[in-house]
Design an enzyme around this catalytic site. Structure first.
Site, PDB file in Angstrom:
ATOM      1  CE  LYS A 113     -34.159  15.624 -24.497  1.00  0.00           C
ATOM      2  NZ  LYS A 113     -33.134  16.696 -24.682  1.00  0.00           N
ATOM      3  CE1 TYR A 114     -36.390   6.109 -20.507  1.00  0.00           C
ATOM      4  CE2 TYR A 114     -38.589   7.022 -20.744  1.00  0.00           C
ATOM      5  CZ  TYR A 114     -37.640   6.378 -19.984  1.00  0.00           C
ATOM      6  OH  TYR A 114     -37.931   5.996 -18.695  1.00  0.00           O
TER       7      TYR A 114
END
Ligand code: G3P
Length: 294
Positions: A113-114
């Site tokens: 996750k970014y």
């Protein structure tokens, strides 16, 4: 047990393997899981250590996070386990990418996750080129979702984008409209980005996500328990979503925008106050578990 499985994949929004196990026996399956620094900070093992007066070093926190996702990984189906990089407002893409590369090796079904920021998108663009699956989090605008599409074009694996429904509702906007608008915009695309409805607070959010055809929804234990207690209602063909807040006040509609998915991702306006606030909240929750280094 849920006999009529929805088309939308159901993920657990949490950070406790025991909870995932409980939900798995409640539903009969769990398609995937999403985690984030706030949810990891609430993990019972971490809480136990904090209650005993033991703050963690950054390395210990990473080791704990790894242990948690390694316990969750075998419990879930093909939607995988999303693991979030530790990022603040100044984090650079290469720093996030280095963390993402490491996290991706923790389990065979990882999604990294970014945040939907300029640097987060740069990290995602490089990640998909290296075959790293990504989940773009803290999405609050159609522009951000258009940029996710453009930055990850060519990815061999599905990319997730996570619009945060409840947090838009919190400030009086209809968060479900964002899911609706992104789904509509992506109809003109190649299907490589899947919409993961997140920040789901109510059964209505969940049913509306099904109704809108979100590919995935990540749901906290509390809402899944309520859904099960109500005997797993499903939306029918003429389902209408009541866009109101917890007090019954109408939520403001979010208008659809005609955006060109073929434009370079940098050309979209990525700024959103809630994305920055969301990053700051993750940082604060993460730091609440950390020992200050001398
Ligand atoms: O899926 C995102 C989620 O963890 C955030 O939820 O309720 O804190 O807005 P919430």
């Amino acid at each position: 047990m849920l006999t009529n499985k929805p088309k939308t994949k159901i993920l657990v929004d949490g950070g406790d393997p025991e909870e995932t196990l409980g939900i798995k026996s409640l539903l009969g399956f769990v398609d995937g899981q999403t985690t984030n620094p706030s949810l990891i900070a609430k993990n019972p093992e971490i809480q136990k250590r904090l209650a005993a007066g033991h703050l963690l070093s950054a390395q210990e926190e990473t080791d704990e996070y790894k242990k948690i996702v390694q316990s969750i990984s075998p419990l879930v189906g093909d939607a995988g386990v999303s693991i979030e990089v530790f990022a603040d407002l100044d984090s650079r893409a290469d720093e996030m990418l280095a963390q993402g590369q490491e996290m991706f090796t923790w389990i065979p079904n990882a999604y990294v996750k970014y945040p939907c920021t300029h640097e987060g998108l740069r990290a995602a663009e490089m990640s998909v080129q290296k075959g790293i699956r990504v989940n773009m989090t803290l999405c609050f605008s159609q522009e951000q979702a258009a940029a996710v599409y453009a930055a990850t074009k060519g990815s061999k694996e599905p990319v997730y984008v996570s619009p945060f429904v409840g947090r838009l509702d919190d400030r009086g906007e209809d968060g479900m409209d964002l899911v609706r608008n992104i789904k509509k915009m992506y109809e003109r695309g190649d299907g490589h980005v899947h919409v993961l409805a997140a920040s789901i607070r109510t059964i209505d959010h969940l049913l509306c996500s099904f109704f809108l055809g979100a590919e995935l929804a990540t749901v906290p234990n509390k809402v899944l328990q309520e859904w099960a207690a109500a005997d797993f209602p499903m939306p029918d063909h003429d389902f209408t979503y009541k866009a109101v807040d917890a007090k019954g006040k109408s939520l403001k509609p979010i208008a659809y925008k005609d955006l060109d998915l073929n434009l370079p991702w940098e050309s979209f306006d990525l700024a959103h106050e809630l994305t920055s606030k969301g990053i700051q909240k993750f940082v604060a929750d993460y730091q609440s578990t950390l020992r200050r280094s001398a």
